[in-house]
Design an enzyme around this catalytic site. Structure first.
Site, short mmCIF file in Angstrom:
data_model
loop_
_atom_site.label_atom_id
_atom_site.label_comp_id
_atom_site.label_asym_id
_atom_site.label_seq_id
_atom_site.Cartn_x
_atom_site.Cartn_y
_atom_site.Cartn_z
N ASP A 428 76.47 46.36 36.96
CA ASP A 428 78.27 45.34 36.28
C ASP A 428 79.52 46.36 36.97
O ASP A 428 79.08 47.15 37.05
CB ASP A 428 77.60 45.49 35.10
CG ASP A 428 76.42 44.36 34.42
OD1 ASP A 428 76.17 43.85 35.64
OD2 ASP A 428 76.15 43.80 33.64
N THR A 430 81.98 45.54 34.54
CA THR A 430 82.85 46.37 32.90
C THR A 430 82.28 47.16 32.80
O THR A 430 81.23 47.44 31.82
CB THR A 430 83.51 44.73 32.80
OG1 THR A 430 83.80 43.87 33.03
CG2 THR A 430 83.50 45.09 30.94
N ASP A 759 74.08 44.53 30.10
CA ASP A 759 74.51 44.17 29.24
C ASP A 759 74.09 43.82 27.87
O ASP A 759 73.77 43.02 26.74
CB ASP A 759 75.49 44.33 28.91
CG ASP A 759 76.81 43.54 29.56
OD1 ASP A 759 76.55 42.56 30.35
OD2 ASP A 759 77.99 44.65 29.98
#
Length: 1119
Positions: A428, A430, A759
């Protein structure tokens, strides 16, 4: 009286003597039994039942709690609730006692044969001693039994320690699981074990519910109840639809608040868990780690029931599959040599005794046959690397403990080793590659592009007020910005970081978002369309004071701006927002922001009024159809576009360079705009301008991998993934397809080993499919954590690189031990075999070989398994699935050292007595009594083995075998302890170890031959490995090649009854290696009924029907 209901009975406890607790009545207006009965209802039946009790507000009053303020949080109140309604923990299953572990260790077939043989030898020695043994014949049998006891105790102690450590790891995981509750008007994050009946919990997208409760406020809430009911469809929840929320289920969409009504063993999932735990051991089925669904661990104390088992399983780890093959090869070889050794010994004895000497049968001859069998079994013991399971276990356990300090919380131990062979990381953006400390640095309001925060008075007042209101209300109320703990410290962002950046923007404009929230609490919301990966936006509907509704919307800029029909000019005048203006906004504002690495968010609104006055107002009659989301979230009025900066973590570029040097491909998979993704990827070093790697959006990715019928084709994926480096605007489905496509690809000789970070709730499938799934410990949802193998407690990419280093270190530690162990095995087996052929006995006695193989190798496994990793591990390529476990370099070292040791031992055996001027031990008269000749052979063998342990620290042809040796205090300590133990054995072993005391000169010869292994090792290193044939390696090939063999011969296979007894011996050892790698049988408990597994849903349905019947019968009896 308050009734305390457990699983089986209703306990009544006196409360009449307690008038008040913390200022409120001690007696509750509703009993545990009534709450249990209430929570077993569903849908409209549940709504009706709540109404019978006067509604949720009345139930709150009866439980002495407030739906707005929550519990007081006082210790007296919480303790009383736990005493009355139970605590939110499920008693853990009792761990195996030390005695039970001892009993299990005794079940090893090799040890059983040794015990039986030793007992027979002991009985015969006492009842009918041979002529040579006399009164000392019993000592060998006792010594073998003592050795077996030591081995069993060591094994049991190690298993006990592993289980204890594993429970400690689980407690650590449990401590990480916290939940939002409201106490004393404040939102707190508390451990799930501290939740009590009467708590007000805030539930949101991605949560794993820790207790049963009644929903009294909800926004577009959908729940996955498949873990309890077996239904895969998400269930819509609402106050008037189905307000019952159950522990162990997942919030898949929306948010809300619930009143906790049942915890621990009294919750619906807890009841089923207790039923599972109550099953008799005869009905238990142990599930191997790689066959269990990720996140399934029913031993979690205080955790809700895990999801139902899934059918998809992960392939064995690289190391595990290679060890399986190696164990089979060693098993065959060891069994054959052991059998041949016994046959030769018995034939030689029989021919010499009965044919040549023509002696008649005497009963003590039976003892000779037993002694030959003991030698044969001992050869098998030496052949099978008993220390290997312990080395694997210790290396994994040691690495896991150290990895916790490097912010890697390992949930599945095999993931630690698998990560060392990773060839691809799909990360990912972020929070993983970036700091996740977001700030609004640019804004576009009323046709003005601001590079800094504008002054509020420069924004037209009606636009500014609406913008502030849109941000304050349409951000989750759990997201907030708090002042720093010390003056001058930056503010603290709590909740969603993107929303925190917007709220901080409001504060920077000089406005207070909390004042607006206080005026419009969540229970006033008409509808909330929560953010998910499909919408890429969030919308909230509130009522207007003059009648009608206002919808606020925020989300991905290009998506939201395309839904806007109006905007404001520079003077605040409303104007049409046509297609040309939309395209101009994208090209002149959104794309430049994205190219600077900013995440762009568009904020918009729409009014629904009974009578429209403005062009952008939609006239309605009655309440709109809020379920028609496509038409509701449309014809919006654009308020602003903001650019949010999330800086790249300063350490990430170097970490990615390290990965690339280690031949690991890093890919970024993000939901952000393609320009933002490209900018961040360049800053991180994932791509470089002009390098020709692919950067795709999810839409184009899907077009490339699907055929004309819309079906995904592997051959099309194979054209994309090798050069793909950035996948932007991707959905979790895109991530799953990419991961699956890389894993299933056959473009490379060795299958790619893929690690994935995630997440969100919908990242679960990709995390499960990946060889190693990393969940974010800070921003990750409970669903993602449950699906993962490792939790990154700091959400940092550099922690993944550390996991790679530890994983490679595990692999190397096992290889080091194998190099050492197999050298010992080859020499000991060869000496025993040649000795049997040449002198009708093994120069190394059974007890001596047990010491060498089981005791010293156990210590060696601890020494070699605790080597610390170094940066050099990341300078080579991953081993891959097809590269042999024992490389040509290792085999060169094994065979080279074995040749040296065998030459030394056989020189000592055949001419050593003449060289050293001592009595020959080859003479039959002295063969069975302790003598210096055979003692020197034994001592020399141990010394050579000890010094070769230093050689074994290096497996890649390094010359300096002493490098960093003193940094490993465990290795040095164990080496010294082993040396001292050998000195004690030689000097005081006497008859028990068949040793005689040696002179200093004889000790000098033993040490000289031992040190010679170090010098010989330098000569071996000089030989070029490239000249050796590739066939000179072991443990090569995919695990599938031996899958059928393992299934065919493993004792737990369906046709185990047909396994030939001759194979049981080595199969048991294979199984020990396999099961100990997986460590402590972490996943267990599927209740079996007459041999057929039942699903949790079936147990749940059966239990619900049974409970209702009991309650109905009880009510009839009372009537």
């Amino acid at each position: 009286m308050v009734e305390g209901l457990t699983l089986k009975t209703i306990h009544t406890g006196p409360r009449g003597d307690m008038a008040t607790i913390d200022g409120r009545p001690a007696k509750y207006g509703i009993t545990l039994k009534e709450l249990r009965q209430l929570m077993e209802t569903r849908g409209q039946e549940g709504v009706s039942k709540i109404s019978e009790y006067g509604g949720v507000q009345e139930i709150c009053r009866k439980l002495h709690t407030s739906p707005k303020d929550g519990l007081s949080g006082s210790k007296a109140d919480l303790d009383h609730r736990k005493e009355t309604f139970g605590s939110n923990t499920i008693p853990p299953r009792r761990p195996k006692t030390f005695l039970r572990l001892v009993w299990e260790a005794l079940q090893d077939m090799t040890l059983i044969i040794l015990q039986v043989a030793a007992v027979i030898s002991l009985v015969l020695a006492l009842y009918a001693p041979t002529e040579d043994e006399g009164k000392y014949g019993w000592i060998e049998g006792v010594a073998i039994l003592v050795s077996v006891v030591v081995v069993v105790l060591v094994t049991a102690f190690n298993d006990f320690s592993k289980e204890k450590q594993f429970r400690g790891l689980q407690n650590k995981i449990e401590g990480e699981h916290k939940f939002s509750v409201i106490r004393a008007c404040e939102v707190l994050q508390i451990p799930v074990g501290d939740i009590v009946v009467g708590d007000i919990c805030q539930v949101k997208y991605g949560d794993l519910l820790p207790a049963d409760g009644i929903l009294f406020q909800s926004n577009d809430l959908k729940v996955d109840e498949s873990s309890l009911t077996g239904e895969s469809d998400h269930v819509k929840k609402g106050e008037e639809v189905d307000p019952m929320l159950l522990s162990g289920t997942y919030i898949m969409e929306g948010s809300g608040k619930m009143l906790v009504t049942a915890v621990g063993v009294n919750s619906q999932a807890g009841i089923i868990f207790t039923l599972l735990g109550a099953g008799s051991e005869e009905h238990e089925t142990k599930i191997e780690m790689q066959e269990a669904p990720r996140g399934e661990d029913v031993e979690n104390k205080g955790q809700p029931l895990p999801p139902r088992p899934q059918t998809n399983t992960k392939e064995k780890s690289v190391l595990q599959s290679k060890l399986n093959k190696l164990a089979i090869q060693i098993g065959y070889a060891g069994s054959a040599i052991a059998l041949v050794t016994v046959v030769i010994l018995i034939m030689q004895f029989s021919v010499k005794t009965f044919i040549i000497d023509q002696k008649s049968w005497k009963k003590y001859y039976f003892g000779e046959f037993v002694r030959h069998i003991i030698i044969g079994v001992t050869v098998l013991v030496v052949a099978v690397p008993e220390g290997l399971p312990l080395a694997v276990t210790l290396s994994l356990a040691y690495s896991v403990k150290k990895m916790m300090k490097d912010n890697n919380l390992v949930r599945h131990l095999d993931a630690c080793e698998t990560m060392g062979n990773a060839t691809a990381i799909c990360s990912d953006k972020t929070g993983t590659l970036t700091t996740n400390r977001m700030t609004v640095v640019e804004s576009y309001i009323c046709e003005k592009h601001n590079k800094t925060t504008p002054k509020f008075q420069h924004i037209p007042s009606h636009v500014g007020d609406t913008l502030i209101e849109a941000i304050a209300i349409n951000c989750g109320y759990t997201s907030r910005v708090m002042q720093g703990e010390q003056p001058g410290q930056p503010s603290k962002q709590v909740g969603n970081k993107t929303e925190c950046a917007l709220l901080q923007f409001v504060l920077a404009l000089g406005k207070d978002y909390q004042t607006i929230r206080d005026g419009i609490p969540e229970d006033m919301f008409t509808r909330v369309y929560t953010f998910n990966s499909a919408r890429k936006s969030m919308s909230t509907v509130i009522p207007l004071k003059g009648g009608g509704y206002r919808l606020f919307c925020k989300g991905a800029s290009e998506i939201i701006s395309s839904k806007c029909s109006f905007t404001y000019s520079s003077d605040g005048t409303l104007q049409k927002f046509n297609k040309a203006m939309q395209e101009r906004l994208v090209k002149q504002v959104i794309e430049p922001m994205a190219c600077n690495g900013l995440r762009t968010i568009t904020i918009a609104y729409r009014d629904f009024v009974p009578k429209s006055k403005e062009a952008n107002q939609s006239e309605i009659r009655g309440e709109p159809d809020w379920d028609d989301e496509e038409n509701i979230v449309n014809n919006l009025t654009c308020l602003a576009v903001v650019g949010i900066e999330d800086p790249v973590r300063p350490e990430v570029p170097d970490a990615i360079k390290t990965c690339q040097r280690a031949s690991i491909t890093v890919r970024m998979v993000t939901g952000d705009n393609v320009n933002t993704a490209r900018s961040i990827a360049i800053k991180c070093g994932i791509i470089k301008p002009g390098d020709g790697f692919l950067i795709l959006e999810g839409k184009e990715f899907n077009q490339r991998i699907r055929d004309s019928n819309g079906e995904i084709q592997q051959n099309l994926i194979d054209k994309v993934w090798p050069t793909l480096r950035v996948l932007a605007r991707s959905s979790p489905t895109d991530k799953f397809i990419l991961v699956k496509g890389i894993i299933d690809s056959q473009l490379t000789e060795s299958r790619e080993v893929v690690a994935v970070t995630g997440d969100g709730t919908n990242d679960g499938p990709a995390l499960k499919k990946a060889d190693v799934g990393f969940a974010m410990g800070i921003t990750g949802t409970d669903v993602a954590k449950e699906a993962s193998d490792i939790i990154l407690t700091d959400d940092n990419f550099t922690s993944i690189v550390k996991a790679v280093m530890w994983g490679r270190n595990v692999y190397d530690s096992i290889a080091k031990f194998l190099q050492f162990q197999l050298t010992v095995n080859v020499v000991a087996v060869t000496v025993a075999f040649i000795g049997a052929c040449a002198v009708q006995d093994s120069p190394l006695k059974a007890v001596q070989m047990l010491w060498v193989n089981l005791i010293m190798d156990t210590l060696a496994s601890l020494a070699l398994a605790t080597e610390m990793p170094n940066a050099e591990l990341l300078l080579r390529k991953p081993y891959g699935r097809t590269k042999p476990l024992i490389s040509r370099t290792m085999m060169k070292n094994i065979l080279g050292q074995a040749i040296y040791q065998l030459v030394v031992i056989f020189v000592l055996l055949f001419i050593g007595d003449e060289m050293l001027g001592i009595q020959s031990g080859r003479i039959e008269k002295y063969r069975n009594t302790p003598n210096q000749h055979f003692t020197i052979i034994f001592n020399t063998f141990v010394m050579m083995t000890l010094f070769n342990e230093i050689n074994a620290r290096k497996i890649h042809g390094e010359r300096n075998v002493f490098k960093d040796i003193f940094s490993n205090t465990i290795f040095c300590s164990i080496w010294v302890i082993t040396f001292v133990s050998q000195v004690v054995i030689i000097n005081f072993g006497n008859t028990a170890f068949s040793t005689a005391q040696l002179s200093l000169e004889q000790w000098g010869w033993c040490l000289l031959f031992g040190v010679g292994t170090l010098l010989w090792g330098q000569l071996i290193t000089t030989l070029p490995t490239s000249k050796l044939p590739k066939t000179l390696s072991c443990g090569r090939g995919r695990s599938e090649e031996f899958g059928n063999a393992i299934k065919q011969f493993a004792p737990d296979a369906e046709d185990d009854k047909r396994v030939r007894k001759g194979k049981v011996l080595w199969v048991r050892n294979i199984r020990r290696v396999r099961t100990q790698i997986r460590v402590v049988n972490a996943f267990r408990e599927i209740l079996s009924n007459n041999g057929d597994d039942q699903s949790i849903a079936e147990i749940y349905q059966r239990h619900s029907a049974h409970s209702k019947r009991l309650l109905n019968e009880s009510s009839h009896r009372k009537a």
